[in-house]
Design a protein around this motif. Sequence first.
Motif, PDB file in Angstrom:
ATOM      1  N   HIS A  31      -1.058  -6.679  -6.314  1.00 35.14           N
ATOM      2  CA  HIS A  31       0.253  -7.193  -5.739  1.00 35.14           C
ATOM      3  C   HIS A  31       0.590  -8.115  -7.204  1.00 35.14           C
ATOM      4  O   HIS A  31      -0.027  -8.674  -7.516  1.00 35.14           O
ATOM      5  CB  HIS A  31       0.090  -7.995  -4.665  1.00 35.14           C
ATOM      6  CG  HIS A  31      -0.252  -7.412  -3.503  1.00 35.14           C
ATOM      7  ND1 HIS A  31       0.408  -7.079  -2.470  1.00 35.14           N
ATOM      8  CD2 HIS A  31      -1.515  -6.865  -3.047  1.00 35.14           C
ATOM      9  CE1 HIS A  31      -0.301  -6.454  -1.571  1.00 35.14           C
ATOM     10  NE2 HIS A  31      -1.394  -6.429  -1.916  1.00 35.14           N
ATOM     11  N   LEU A  49       6.268  -6.811  -6.052  1.00 39.23           N
ATOM     12  CA  LEU A  49       5.744  -5.380  -6.153  1.00 39.23           C
ATOM     13  C   LEU A  49       4.316  -5.129  -5.886  1.00 39.23           C
ATOM     14  O   LEU A  49       3.631  -5.899  -6.046  1.00 39.23           O
ATOM     15  CB  LEU A  49       5.986  -4.690  -7.607  1.00 39.23           C
ATOM     16  CG  LEU A  49       7.476  -5.071  -8.055  1.00 39.23           C
ATOM     17  CD1 LEU A  49       7.391  -6.133  -9.441  1.00 39.23           C
ATOM     18  CD2 LEU A  49       7.682  -3.730  -8.941  1.00 39.23           C
ATOM     19  N   GLN A  50       4.066  -3.997  -5.158  1.00 35.46           N
ATOM     20  CA  GLN A  50       2.796  -3.368  -4.933  1.00 35.46           C
ATOM     21  C   GLN A  50       2.894  -2.115  -5.982  1.00 35.46           C
ATOM     22  O   GLN A  50       3.875  -1.671  -6.290  1.00 35.46           O
ATOM     23  CB  GLN A  50       2.306  -3.221  -3.519  1.00 35.46           C
ATOM     24  CG  GLN A  50       2.386  -4.410  -3.042  1.00 35.46           C
ATOM     25  CD  GLN A  50       1.849  -3.980  -1.292  1.00 35.46           C
ATOM     26  OE1 GLN A  50       1.203  -3.041  -1.144  1.00 35.46           O
ATOM     27  NE2 GLN A  50       2.407  -4.778  -0.615  1.00 35.46           N
ATOM     28  N   LYS A  51       1.742  -1.342  -6.021  1.00 33.30           N
ATOM     29  CA  LYS A  51       1.816  -0.132  -6.730  1.00 33.30           C
ATOM     30  C   LYS A  51       2.818   0.964  -6.244  1.00 33.30           C
ATOM     31  O   LYS A  51       2.945   1.267  -5.084  1.00 33.30           O
ATOM     32  CB  LYS A  51       0.382   0.370  -6.661  1.00 33.30           C
ATOM     33  CG  LYS A  51      -0.680  -0.107  -7.639  1.00 33.30           C
ATOM     34  CD  LYS A  51      -0.629   0.006  -8.867  1.00 33.30           C
ATOM     35  CE  LYS A  51      -1.866  -0.471  -9.715  1.00 33.30           C
ATOM     36  NZ  LYS A  51      -1.675  -0.227 -11.275  1.00 33.30           N
ATOM     37  N   GLU A  52       3.719   1.178  -7.119  1.00 31.13           N
ATOM     38  CA  GLU A  52       4.913   2.312  -6.852  1.00 31.13           C
ATOM     39  C   GLU A  52       5.949   1.761  -5.861  1.00 31.13           C
ATOM     40  O   GLU A  52       6.689   2.590  -5.356  1.00 31.13           O
ATOM     41  CB  GLU A  52       4.235   3.570  -6.385  1.00 31.13           C
ATOM     42  CG  GLU A  52       3.575   4.136  -7.747  1.00 31.13           C
ATOM     43  CD  GLU A  52       2.776   5.398  -7.138  1.00 31.13           C
ATOM     44  OE1 GLU A  52       3.282   6.475  -7.655  1.00 31.13           O
ATOM     45  OE2 GLU A  52       1.604   5.525  -6.428  1.00 31.13           O
ATOM     46  N   ASN A  53       5.836   0.552  -5.488  1.00 26.82           N
ATOM     47  CA  ASN A  53       6.734   0.041  -4.348  1.00 26.82           C
ATOM     48  C   ASN A  53       7.120  -1.363  -4.862  1.00 26.82           C
ATOM     49  O   ASN A  53       6.431  -2.267  -5.288  1.00 26.82           O
ATOM     50  CB  ASN A  53       5.867   0.012  -3.232  1.00 26.82           C
ATOM     51  CG  ASN A  53       5.966   1.214  -2.220  1.00 26.82           C
ATOM     52  OD1 ASN A  53       6.748   2.086  -2.147  1.00 26.82           O
ATOM     53  ND2 ASN A  53       4.597   1.498  -2.121  1.00 26.82           N
ATOM     54  N   ILE A  54       8.575  -1.580  -4.509  1.00 31.25           N
ATOM     55  CA  ILE A  54       9.271  -2.961  -4.341  1.00 31.25           C
ATOM     56  C   ILE A  54       9.199  -3.667  -3.252  1.00 31.25           C
ATOM     57  O   ILE A  54       9.824  -2.945  -2.076  1.00 31.25           O
ATOM     58  CB  ILE A  54      10.573  -2.948  -5.057  1.00 31.25           C
ATOM     59  CG1 ILE A  54      10.561  -2.294  -6.570  1.00 31.25           C
ATOM     60  CG2 ILE A  54      11.460  -4.129  -5.112  1.00 31.25           C
ATOM     61  CD1 ILE A  54      11.906  -2.171  -7.092  1.00 31.25           C
ATOM     62  N   ILE A  55       8.551  -4.611  -2.894  1.00 30.40           N
ATOM     63  CA  ILE A  55       8.193  -5.042  -1.547  1.00 30.40           C
ATOM     64  C   ILE A  55       9.489  -6.046  -1.495  1.00 30.40           C
ATOM     65  O   ILE A  55      10.049  -6.118  -0.178  1.00 30.40           O
ATOM     66  CB  ILE A  55       6.940  -5.975  -1.377  1.00 30.40           C
ATOM     67  CG1 ILE A  55       5.987  -5.001  -1.794  1.00 30.40           C
ATOM     68  CG2 ILE A  55       6.760  -6.264  -0.148  1.00 30.40           C
ATOM     69  CD1 ILE A  55       5.668  -3.628  -0.957  1.00 30.40           C
ATOM     70  N   GLU A  68       9.317  -2.493 -12.218  1.00 29.38           N
ATOM     71  CA  GLU A  68       8.331  -1.469 -11.558  1.00 29.38           C
ATOM     72  C   GLU A  68       7.031  -1.580 -11.855  1.00 29.38           C
ATOM     73  O   GLU A  68       6.817  -2.493 -12.568  1.00 29.38           O
ATOM     74  CB  GLU A  68       8.659  -0.080 -12.302  1.00 29.38           C
ATOM     75  CG  GLU A  68       8.404  -0.175 -13.824  1.00 29.38           C
ATOM     76  CD  GLU A  68       8.705   1.177 -14.306  1.00 29.38           C
ATOM     77  OE1 GLU A  68       9.248   2.111 -13.787  1.00 29.38           O
ATOM     78  OE2 GLU A  68       8.642   1.615 -15.589  1.00 29.38           O
ATOM     79  N   LYS A  71       1.909   3.567 -10.649  1.00 27.74           N
ATOM     80  CA  LYS A  71       0.482   3.865 -10.447  1.00 27.74           C
ATOM     81  C   LYS A  71      -0.615   3.563 -11.313  1.00 27.74           C
ATOM     82  O   LYS A  71      -1.403   3.164 -11.129  1.00 27.74           O
ATOM     83  CB  LYS A  71       0.511   5.344  -9.776  1.00 27.74           C
ATOM     84  CG  LYS A  71      -1.048   5.771  -9.215  1.00 27.74           C
ATOM     85  CD  LYS A  71      -0.939   7.287  -8.650  1.00 27.74           C
ATOM     86  CE  LYS A  71      -2.453   7.587  -8.033  1.00 27.74           C
ATOM     87  NZ  LYS A  71      -2.216   8.742  -7.644  1.00 27.74           N
ATOM     88  N   SER A  75       2.875  -3.530 -14.990  1.00 26.61           N
ATOM     89  CA  SER A  75       4.178  -3.887 -14.207  1.00 26.61           C
ATOM     90  C   SER A  75       5.214  -4.191 -15.558  1.00 26.61           C
ATOM     91  O   SER A  75       4.790  -4.831 -16.484  1.00 26.61           O
ATOM     92  CB  SER A  75       4.057  -5.005 -13.327  1.00 26.61           C
ATOM     93  OG  SER A  75       5.554  -5.421 -12.871  1.00 26.61           O
TER      94      SER A  75
END
Lengths: 114, 113
Positions: A31, A49-55, A68, A71, A75
């Motif tokens: 995270h 962000l988490q891996k490959e996702n914007i939270i 970004e 994977k 970041s």
Amino acid sequence: NAGVMQNPRHLVRRRGQEARLRCSPMKGHSHVYWYRQLPEEGLKFMVYLQKENIIDESGMPKERFSAEFPKEGPSILRIQQVVRGDSAAYFCASSPGTGKETQYFGPGTRLLVL
Amino acid sequence: AQTVTQSQPEMSVQEAETVTLSCTYDTSESDYYLFWYKQPPSRQMILVIRQEAYKQQNATENRFSVNFQKAAKSFSLKISDSQLGDAAMYFCAYRNYGQNFVFGPGTRLSVLP
């Protein structure tokens, strides 16, 4: 166990150029959080962000800013067409999970826009 | 929305003395974490101490301790036996489950020799 790493530590850009700020979280942390600190102010949340996702990107300006966390690799916080008001310290933090764990901060990137 | 207030923009303390930095916050949640971070001139953010809201016992880390008053939503930091290396900006921060940190505006602490 290396801490959170950010590079570059200092970045100078002219108005209109692009700035790319990198953050490698602590080992085992998936995270990543980006914060901006204007001179003489506290840190303001930008994006989570988490891996490959914007939270959560509720703190991110709607234009010119993007983030970004692929994977593989660090970041990236990207600022397009920088303006003088973008001059600030940008801090990255990481944590192992979504709970209430402590966030560990990197040393920051000082962006100066001329 | 949660907010964190630090009402003392600047504080000073004599070396070896004790100083208390104030922090209040606003939240409707019952379970959360509170933190104090230190930012020396290098601008690195360094965790000083943290408190879990469900714990009544105040957290302590060596010369640093907190006075956590949940009902009053107050979270002050006490630094005992102040040292020159304690001079820095101190930020109080709040975090709820799964959310980002909310930081206060900071208190600049000077330590006088």
